[in-house]
Design a protein around this motif. Sequence first.
Motif, PDB file in Angstrom:
ATOM      1  N   CYS A 342       0.889  -1.157   0.000  1.00 41.55           N
ATOM      2  CA  CYS A 342       0.000   0.000   0.000  1.00 41.55           C
ATOM      3  C   CYS A 342       0.929   1.210   0.000  1.00 41.55           C
ATOM      4  N   THR A 343       1.432   1.608   1.171  1.00 42.37           N
ATOM      5  CA  THR A 343       2.460   2.631   1.214  1.00 42.37           C
ATOM      6  C   THR A 343       3.716   2.094   0.535  1.00 42.37           C
ATOM      7  N   SER A 514      -8.309   7.032   8.352  1.00 42.67           N
ATOM      8  CA  SER A 514      -7.373   5.926   8.439  1.00 42.67           C
ATOM      9  C   SER A 514      -5.941   6.341   8.102  1.00 42.67           C
ATOM     10  N   ALA A 574       6.789  -0.683   6.040  1.00 41.32           N
ATOM     11  CA  ALA A 574       5.449  -0.144   5.786  1.00 41.32           C
ATOM     12  C   ALA A 574       4.493  -0.922   6.678  1.00 41.32           C
ATOM     13  N   GLY A 575       3.282  -0.401   6.833  1.00 45.67           N
ATOM     14  CA  GLY A 575       2.292  -1.106   7.637  1.00 45.67           C
ATOM     15  C   GLY A 575       2.075  -2.517   7.120  1.00 45.67           C
ATOM     16  N   SER A 576       1.970  -2.635   5.796  1.00 46.13           N
ATOM     17  CA  SER A 576       1.722  -3.950   5.200  1.00 46.13           C
ATOM     18  C   SER A 576       2.822  -4.940   5.585  1.00 46.13           C
ATOM     19  N   GLU A 579       2.377  -6.097   9.082  1.00 45.54           N
ATOM     20  CA  GLU A 579       1.332  -7.133   9.139  1.00 45.54           C
ATOM     21  C   GLU A 579       1.935  -8.495   8.798  1.00 45.54           C
ATOM     22  N   HIS A 608      -8.953  -3.511   6.497  1.00 40.77           N
ATOM     23  CA  HIS A 608      -8.186  -2.882   5.417  1.00 40.77           C
ATOM     24  C   HIS A 608      -7.723  -3.974   4.452  1.00 40.77           C
ATOM     25  N   THR A 610      -5.007  -4.490   3.008  1.00 41.64           N
ATOM     26  CA  THR A 610      -3.674  -5.055   3.253  1.00 41.64           C
ATOM     27  C   THR A 610      -3.759  -6.251   4.200  1.00 41.64           C
ATOM     28  N   ASP A 684      -4.543  -4.526  14.383  1.00 40.22           N
ATOM     29  CA  ASP A 684      -3.973  -3.580  13.413  1.00 40.22           C
ATOM     30  C   ASP A 684      -3.962  -2.206  14.074  1.00 40.22           C
ATOM     31  N   ALA A 686      -3.059   0.750  12.896  1.00 40.85           N
ATOM     32  CA  ALA A 686      -3.028   1.937  12.036  1.00 40.85           C
ATOM     33  C   ALA A 686      -3.834   3.080  12.640  1.00 40.85           C
ATOM     34  N   ASN A 708       1.751   2.345  12.399  1.00 39.73           N
ATOM     35  CA  ASN A 708       2.206   3.044  11.199  1.00 39.73           C
ATOM     36  C   ASN A 708       2.865   4.332  11.674  1.00 39.73           C
ATOM     37  N   HIS A 710       4.202   6.398   9.957  1.00 42.28           N
ATOM     38  CA  HIS A 710       3.832   7.446   9.003  1.00 42.28           C
ATOM     39  C   HIS A 710       2.374   7.862   9.172  1.00 42.28           C
ATOM     40  N   LYS A 711       1.742   7.422  10.205  1.00 42.44           N
ATOM     41  CA  LYS A 711       0.415   7.944  10.542  1.00 42.44           C
ATOM     42  C   LYS A 711       0.533   8.590  11.918  1.00 42.44           C
TER      43      LYS A 711
HETATM   44  C1  PLP Z   1      -2.766   2.458   6.378  1.00 43.95           C
HETATM   45  C2  PLP Z   1      -3.350   1.194   6.856  1.00 43.95           C
HETATM   46  C3  PLP Z   1      -2.710  -0.031   6.627  1.00 43.95           C
HETATM   47  C4  PLP Z   1      -1.524  -0.218   5.698  1.00 43.95           C
HETATM   48  O1  PLP Z   1      -0.408   0.489   6.004  1.00 43.95           O
HETATM   49  P1  PLP Z   1       0.689   0.804   4.870  1.00 43.95           P
HETATM   50  O2  PLP Z   1       1.762   1.460   5.614  1.00 43.95           O
HETATM   51  O3  PLP Z   1       0.036   1.679   3.873  1.00 43.95           O
HETATM   52  O4  PLP Z   1       1.113  -0.473   4.275  1.00 43.95           O
HETATM   53  C5  PLP Z   1      -3.244  -1.158   7.225  1.00 43.95           C
HETATM   54  N1  PLP Z   1      -4.364  -1.090   7.966  1.00 43.95           N
HETATM   55  C6  PLP Z   1      -5.033   0.071   8.156  1.00 43.95           C
HETATM   56  C7  PLP Z   1      -6.281   0.081   8.971  1.00 43.95           C
HETATM   57  C8  PLP Z   1      -4.558   1.256   7.602  1.00 43.95           C
HETATM   58  O5  PLP Z   1      -5.210   2.396   7.769  1.00 43.95           O
END
Ligand code: PLP
Length: 962
Positions: A342-343, A514, A574-576, A579, A608, A610, A684, A686, A708, A710-711
Motif C-alpha cells: 500500500c504505502t 485511516s 510499511a504497515g503492510s 502485518e 483494510h 492489506t 492492526d 493503524a 504506522n 507514518h500515521k
Molecule cells: C494504512 C493502513 C494499513 C496499511 O499500512 P501501509 O503502511 O500503507 O502499508 C493497514 N491497515 C489500516 C487500517 C490502515 O489504515
Amino acid sequence: MPSGATVSDTPTLSELDAASPFVERHVGLSAADEATMLARLGYDSVAAMMDAAVPAGIRSTESLDLPAALTEAQVASLAREIAASNKPGEAMIGLGYHATVTPPVIRRNVLEDPSWYTAYTPYQPEISQGRLEALINFQTMVGDLTGLPVANSSLLDEGTAAAEALALVHRANRKGSGPFVIDADALPQSIEVVKVRAEAMGLEVVVADLSQGLPEGDVIGVLVQYPGASGRVPDLKPIVDAAHERGALAVVAADLLALTVLEAPGTLGADVVVGSTQRFGIPLFYGGPHAGYMAVHEGIERHLPGRLVGVSVDAEGRPAYRLALQTREQHIRREKATSNICTAQVLLAVGASMYAVYHGPAGLKTIATRTHRYAAVLAAALKSAGLPLVSETFFDTLGVTVPGRAADVVAAARGFGVHLRLVDADTVGISTSEATTRSTLSAVLNAFGVSGVDLEEIDRTTASALPDGLVRTTDYLTHEVFNAHHSETQMLRYLHKLSARDYALDKGMIPLGSCTMKLNATTEMEPISLPGFADLHPFVPAEDAAGYTRLVGELEGWLAEVTGYDEVSIQPNAGSQGEFAGLMAIRGYLDAQGEGHRDICLMPSSAHGTNAASAAMAGMKVQVVKSAEDGTVDLDDLRAKLADHGEKVAAIMVTYPSTHGVYEEGITEVCSLVHEAGGQVYIDGANFNALLGYAKPGEFGGDVSHLNLHKTFCIPHGGGGPGVGPVAVRSHLAPYLPSHSLHPDTSKRSGIGAISAAPYGSAGILPISWAYIRLMGAEGLTRATAAAVLSANYVAARLNEHFPVLYRGETGLVAHECILDLRPMTKETGVTVDDVAKRLIDYGFHAPTMSFPVAGTLMVEPTESEDLAELDRFIDAMIAIKGEVDRVASGEWTAENSVLRGAPHTSRALVGEWDRAYSREEAVFPRGIDPDKYWPPVARIDNTYGDRNLVCSCPPVESFAE
Ligand SMILES: *Cc1c(COP(=O)(O)O)cnc(C)c1O
C-alpha cells in the motif's frame, strides 16, 4: 532603570521555559477552540469527553512512562549529538548500497520540501498531477534503463522487490513448475528476504551458481544479480536462454547506474528486472528508505505488484495522469491482490527520478563511467602491487584476494575512515561510487599496504574493464523531460512547477480517514539530513553505528511502553510489512507449539485490504466475520465461525478502533473468544492515534500489533511513502520477530529471517518519530489523542444533519474519525461520492477517504493538528456542497449537468464557450473570489479510458499541445 515590578509578579526562568511547549505547536486547537467545540458537544472538559468516548474496559490506569518533553532546541541538539556518534566515513561496502551525491537542488526542494513530502498517495489524481508526472518519469527511467516497457512506481526496497518477483513468477508462469533458482552471487539480503517469502507461501527456492548453468530438472524462474555481489558481471544471455528453454521466467536484479554502461537486461531477454534506485541521489540512510523498482515485459503488466501510474484523459480531453490498474491492488482484490503493498516509496522515487532529469542520459553516463574508471584504476594499482582480483571484468566492485589478511585490511581502511567489505578471511570487497575521489583510492591502497603508485600514470595506461560483449549499445532517456532541465534554474522551476500542481498539507487540511495526515514538524524532519544519519551504510560495524543503536533502542522501548507490548521490531518498512511480520511471528509460534495446522485468519468485513493480502502472503486462508448493524464485529457470527473452524484458527486480525471509526465495547470479548479457541489476536494499530495515552492493545487483549509511524508518529506520507510499520508483540511471540543475517546486533542474526533488505528497514526516517515522542512526552501525546478525538466528534456533530454519521459508539461519540453516509443522497439525486470529493477541490480541499470501509461513504479524520478555523472551513464547504446537492434534488439541475458532476473546474472555466447549467463564478469561486485559490491543473479524469489504453511511460510532449 528597574520597572518597579515585584518578585511575585515576575515570571521565573522555569516558568518561562515551560510556557510554550512544543505540544502547543503540534496540536492545532487553542484553549478557546477547545471550549467552543466542547460546548457544541455538551461536555465540560476534554477529560469528560474522553471518559465517555473510550470504553472503561480498555482504559489504561497509569500514565505513560516516557522521558519528559524537551523543547525543540533541546531535541535538535540531542539529535545532532546522536547523529555525531555514527561514523559514516566513506562507504565502499557495496552490496546494493552506494554513496551518492544528492544534488542540493533536489535535497532542498524535494526531500526537504513539505509541498512534496506532506502529500498523500495520489488517489485523487486531479490534485496530484505533479507527483504523478514525477512518477511517470520514474517509470520511464526504469523502463528505459532496464530495457523493458512497463515499470511500476516503486517497491519498498531491493530485497522485497526480489520477493515480489518470486510471487509474480508464480502468478504469471502458470505452466511452469519446479523451484525458483537464485544465483549464489545475488545480494545476500535479497536471498534471505526471498527465502522468507517463499517459505511463507509454500514455494521452493534453490540457491545455485548459475555461471555453471541451471540445475537439473524443472525450474519456474531464475534470478540473477547484474552485476553480482562479488562484482562479476554475469553473461546474461546464456542464463536467460537456458531459463526460457525450461519454461522458466528470467528475473534480473540490476544496478541502474551500471545499466547506463552495460547492456539492458530486457534487451538480453529478461522478463522481469528488479532493483533499487538508491544510488540515484538518495542518501544511504543506514539502509532505507529507498525506492525499489520492478519492470516487466509486455503481457505481464497486469501481474505487477504495487502502484502503476498511467496516462488517461480528463473531461476536457487533455492527457492527464492517474494510478492505473488499481483493480489489481489489495484494496480491491484483498487476498487475491498481486501484493500487499500500500504505502510504497514515492518521495524517494521522486528524488531518484529527478536525479535522472537533472543529470540526463549523458550526465548519468559520465557518473557511471567515472565510477567505473575509479574501480579500473584501483584494480590496476592493486594488480601492479601483485594483488590478484576475483574478476578481471567488473563495473564498480572489486574482490581482492589477500590470503588470511582480509580482516586486517578492512580494519586498516576503517582507520583511514573508509568502510570496505569483509567478504571472507581471504577476500576484501571494494565498491566505488559517485563519491569516490583520488584520496579515497590512496586510503584504500594504504590499507592494503600498497604505496608509491602513480595513480595518474595508471589512469593514462589502463583500459576499461567492462566486459566486452556487454557494453551498452541501446539508447535511453531520450524523452524531452530528461534533456531539458540541466541547469539549476531550470531544475528549480521544474520542481516547483510540479509541486504547485499538487495539494499537500502546505495548502490545507487533508482529512483522510485511516491515514492520519497530521503535522510533520520541521524539528522532527531536520535530523534526517544530518550526515551522521543520512550517510551511514547499513553494513558498517556496529561500533560505527552507535547513534542509530541508541536511537532505535530508545524508540523501540518507547513504542513498547505506549502499546503495552514486550518487544518491538522497527524492521518492517510499511504497515503492510508489519502485518506480514506479525503474522509470520504467529506462524512461528504456532509451529513451535505443534499447532502448525492452524491456517485460518479471521477478519471483520471492515478490514483494510492489506490485512487480507498479508494473510494470504503469510500462507493463511481468510475467513470474513460479519459486521453487526451498528458496525461492530458481529459476536454471534464470530462464535459461529469459531465453532466451525476453531481448531484451525491461527488468528483474528482486527483494527482498533475499528475502521468504522468507533471504539467498540466488545473488543475484549472478541479477544477472549479467539484466545479460548486457541487463536492469536492481531490488532492492526493503524488507528493508534485514537488510543495513544488512553489504552494499550498489548493490555486489552492483543498478542501482536503493527503501528504506522507514518500515521500516528509523524513521518510524512511523502506522496505515497516512505513509511515504517513496526511490529510489537507480547513476549511469547518475541522469538519470532524479524531477524537479519547482517544485523549489527549479533543476537538478531538468526531467527525467522529478514522481512526487509536492511536490518533496521527505513532507519533513516526513524529520527522523525523519535523526535516527536521526545518533544511531546507522555502528557503531550495523550493531549494530542484527545484533541484528535475532539476534532472528529466536532466534525461529526456539525455535519450529521447534512450527511448522517454512519456509526457511533455506545455513548454517541465517534473515535478519531467518522464515516459520513452519502448513500441516501446518491439514491435520491444520483450525485455520487466522487462528485462530492471532486467538488471539494473547487472549494480548496483534499477529499476525505472515499468508499472505505463502506462503499458510498466518506471517512473524515481531521487529526489533532488542525485549528478550529480550518475545521470550520472544511465543514462549511461540505455544507455548501450539500446545498448544491439540494439543487439537484429540487430539479434545478440534473446530476449530469450539475456543478458537482462538472467538478473539479480548471482555470479554463473562465474563458471560451460556456454551456453549463451553472455560472462560471459558481464553478470556480463557490465562496466568492479568492486570490489564493488552488487551481486543479486538469478536470475530472476518466479512469477506465486509461486502463483500456494502458500507457505507463512519459507521453510525447506534443500530446499536451492545445
Ligand atoms: C494504512 C493502513 C494499513 C496499511 O499500512 P501501509 O503502511 O500503507 O502499508 C493497514 N491497515 C489500516 C487500517 C490502515 O489504515
